[in-house]
Design a protein around this motif. Structure first.
Motif, PDB file in Angstrom:
ATOM      1  N   ASP A 116      -3.102  47.827  31.791  1.00 14.94           N
ATOM      2  CA  ASP A 116      -4.036  48.427  30.831  1.00 14.94           C
ATOM      3  C   ASP A 116      -5.252  47.531  30.622  1.00 14.94           C
ATOM      4  O   ASP A 116      -6.382  47.999  30.578  1.00 14.94           O
ATOM      5  CB  ASP A 116      -3.350  48.680  29.486  1.00 14.94           C
ATOM      6  CG  ASP A 116      -2.360  49.831  29.531  1.00 14.94           C
ATOM      7  OD1 ASP A 116      -2.384  50.609  30.510  1.00 14.94           O
ATOM      8  OD2 ASP A 116      -1.550  49.931  28.587  1.00 14.94           O
ATOM      9  N   LYS A 117      -5.006  46.255  30.509  1.00 18.15           N
ATOM     10  CA  LYS A 117      -6.077  45.290  30.266  1.00 18.15           C
ATOM     11  C   LYS A 117      -7.085  45.280  31.414  1.00 18.15           C
ATOM     12  O   LYS A 117      -8.284  45.138  31.198  1.00 18.15           O
ATOM     13  CB  LYS A 117      -5.465  43.899  30.089  1.00 18.15           C
ATOM     14  CG  LYS A 117      -6.461  42.804  29.879  1.00 18.15           C
ATOM     15  CD  LYS A 117      -5.748  41.475  29.727  1.00 18.15           C
ATOM     16  CE  LYS A 117      -6.731  40.325  29.765  1.00 18.15           C
ATOM     17  NZ  LYS A 117      -6.064  39.041  29.769  1.00 18.15           N
ATOM     18  N   ASN A 118      -6.598  45.451  32.634  1.00 15.67           N
ATOM     19  CA  ASN A 118      -7.456  45.348  33.809  1.00 15.67           C
ATOM     20  C   ASN A 118      -7.753  46.688  34.476  1.00 15.67           C
ATOM     21  O   ASN A 118      -8.247  46.724  35.594  1.00 15.67           O
ATOM     22  CB  ASN A 118      -6.823  44.396  34.827  1.00 15.67           C
ATOM     23  CG  ASN A 118      -6.724  42.993  34.280  1.00 15.67           C
ATOM     24  OD1 ASN A 118      -7.723  42.414  33.878  1.00 15.67           O
ATOM     25  ND2 ASN A 118      -5.525  42.447  34.254  1.00 15.67           N
ATOM     26  N   ARG A 119      -7.483  47.780  33.790  1.00 19.93           N
ATOM     27  CA  ARG A 119      -7.644  49.117  34.372  1.00 19.93           C
ATOM     28  C   ARG A 119      -9.033  49.334  34.965  1.00 19.93           C
ATOM     29  O   ARG A 119      -9.185  49.798  36.088  1.00 19.93           O
ATOM     30  CB  ARG A 119      -7.343  50.185  33.330  1.00 19.93           C
ATOM     31  CG  ARG A 119      -7.397  51.600  33.872  1.00 19.93           C
ATOM     32  CD  ARG A 119      -7.056  52.645  32.814  1.00 19.93           C
ATOM     33  NE  ARG A 119      -5.937  52.292  31.978  1.00 19.93           N
ATOM     34  CZ  ARG A 119      -4.641  52.513  32.284  1.00 19.93           C
ATOM     35  NH1 ARG A 119      -4.345  53.088  33.425  1.00 19.93           N
ATOM     36  NH2 ARG A 119      -3.685  52.169  31.457  1.00 19.93           N
ATOM     37  N   GLU A 120     -10.078  48.982  34.221  1.00 19.44           N
ATOM     38  CA  GLU A 120     -11.449  49.190  34.695  1.00 19.44           C
ATOM     39  C   GLU A 120     -11.724  48.352  35.943  1.00 19.44           C
ATOM     40  O   GLU A 120     -12.341  48.827  36.894  1.00 19.44           O
ATOM     41  CB  GLU A 120     -12.456  48.862  33.583  1.00 19.44           C
ATOM     42  CG  GLU A 120     -13.909  49.044  33.997  1.00 19.44           C
ATOM     43  CD  GLU A 120     -14.271  50.491  34.356  1.00 19.44           C
ATOM     44  OE1 GLU A 120     -15.278  50.669  35.060  1.00 19.44           O
ATOM     45  OE2 GLU A 120     -13.538  51.423  33.959  1.00 19.44           O
ATOM     46  N   LEU A 121     -11.270  47.130  35.945  1.00 21.93           N
ATOM     47  CA  LEU A 121     -11.460  46.273  37.126  1.00 21.93           C
ATOM     48  C   LEU A 121     -10.772  46.883  38.340  1.00 21.93           C
ATOM     49  O   LEU A 121     -11.362  46.952  39.422  1.00 21.93           O
ATOM     50  CB  LEU A 121     -10.911  44.877  36.847  1.00 21.93           C
ATOM     51  CG  LEU A 121     -10.913  43.900  38.014  1.00 21.93           C
ATOM     52  CD1 LEU A 121     -12.335  43.622  38.490  1.00 21.93           C
ATOM     53  CD2 LEU A 121     -10.219  42.608  37.635  1.00 21.93           C
ATOM     54  N   TYR A 122      -9.534  47.333  38.177  1.00 20.72           N
ATOM     55  CA  TYR A 122      -8.807  47.955  39.287  1.00 20.72           C
ATOM     56  C   TYR A 122      -9.528  49.210  39.783  1.00 20.72           C
ATOM     57  O   TYR A 122      -9.590  49.481  40.959  1.00 20.72           O
ATOM     58  CB  TYR A 122      -7.368  48.288  38.883  1.00 20.72           C
ATOM     59  CG  TYR A 122      -6.528  47.090  38.501  1.00 20.72           C
ATOM     60  CD1 TYR A 122      -6.665  45.871  39.145  1.00 20.72           C
ATOM     61  CD2 TYR A 122      -5.578  47.190  37.498  1.00 20.72           C
ATOM     62  CE1 TYR A 122      -5.906  44.783  38.783  1.00 20.72           C
ATOM     63  CE2 TYR A 122      -4.803  46.102  37.136  1.00 20.72           C
ATOM     64  CZ  TYR A 122      -4.957  44.907  37.786  1.00 20.72           C
ATOM     65  OH  TYR A 122      -4.201  43.831  37.437  1.00 20.72           O
ATOM     66  N   ARG A 123     -10.088  49.992  38.849  1.00 17.75           N
ATOM     67  CA  ARG A 123     -10.803  51.208  39.226  1.00 17.75           C
ATOM     68  C   ARG A 123     -12.025  50.852  40.078  1.00 17.75           C
ATOM     69  O   ARG A 123     -12.278  51.481  41.102  1.00 17.75           O
ATOM     70  CB  ARG A 123     -11.258  51.970  37.969  1.00 17.75           C
ATOM     71  CG  ARG A 123     -11.882  53.334  38.284  1.00 17.75           C
ATOM     72  CD  ARG A 123     -12.523  53.972  37.068  1.00 17.75           C
ATOM     73  NE  ARG A 123     -13.652  53.224  36.552  1.00 17.75           N
ATOM     74  CZ  ARG A 123     -14.869  53.201  37.121  1.00 17.75           C
ATOM     75  NH1 ARG A 123     -15.102  53.855  38.226  1.00 17.75           N
ATOM     76  NH2 ARG A 123     -15.853  52.504  36.584  1.00 17.75           N
ATOM     77  N   ARG A 124     -12.742  49.813  39.684  1.00 15.17           N
ATOM     78  CA  ARG A 124     -13.940  49.394  40.432  1.00 15.17           C
ATOM     79  C   ARG A 124     -13.571  48.858  41.808  1.00 15.17           C
ATOM     80  O   ARG A 124     -14.330  49.052  42.769  1.00 15.17           O
ATOM     81  CB  ARG A 124     -14.703  48.325  39.664  1.00 15.17           C
ATOM     82  CG  ARG A 124     -15.388  48.844  38.439  1.00 15.17           C
ATOM     83  CD  ARG A 124     -16.127  47.752  37.736  1.00 15.17           C
ATOM     84  NE  ARG A 124     -16.607  48.188  36.437  1.00 15.17           N
ATOM     85  CZ  ARG A 124     -17.238  47.398  35.597  1.00 15.17           C
ATOM     86  NH1 ARG A 124     -17.485  46.138  35.902  1.00 15.17           N
ATOM     87  NH2 ARG A 124     -17.636  47.859  34.438  1.00 15.17           N
TER      88      ARG A 124
END
Length: 64
Positions: free
Chosen positions: A54-62
């Motif tokens: 959850d904390k890194n969701r945006e990073l993983y998406r990018r």
């Protein structure tokens, strides 16, 4: 079941020192550590993994 582990020198020394402090055989201490790990609820790991995801969701998406 018998399992053999290869510990590096530091791990072996730390295991032996801790076992001596507790007054137990190093093999018994290692077995107790495995028992403790296996007795932990799986949801502890699941909760930690979810938090990281959850904390890194945006990073993983990018990165994806």
């Amino acid at each position: 079941m018998s399992i053999s582990l290869n510990l590096d020198d530091d791990q072996s020394k730390r295991l032996e020192e801790r076992a001596r402090e507790l007054g137990v055989d190093p093999r018994d201490l290692a077995k107790a550590a495995v028992n403790d790990l296996l007795a932990r609820p799986a949801d502890d790991f699941d909760r930690a993994a979810k938090s990281v995801l959850d904390k890194n969701r945006e990073l993983y998406r990018r990165l994806g």
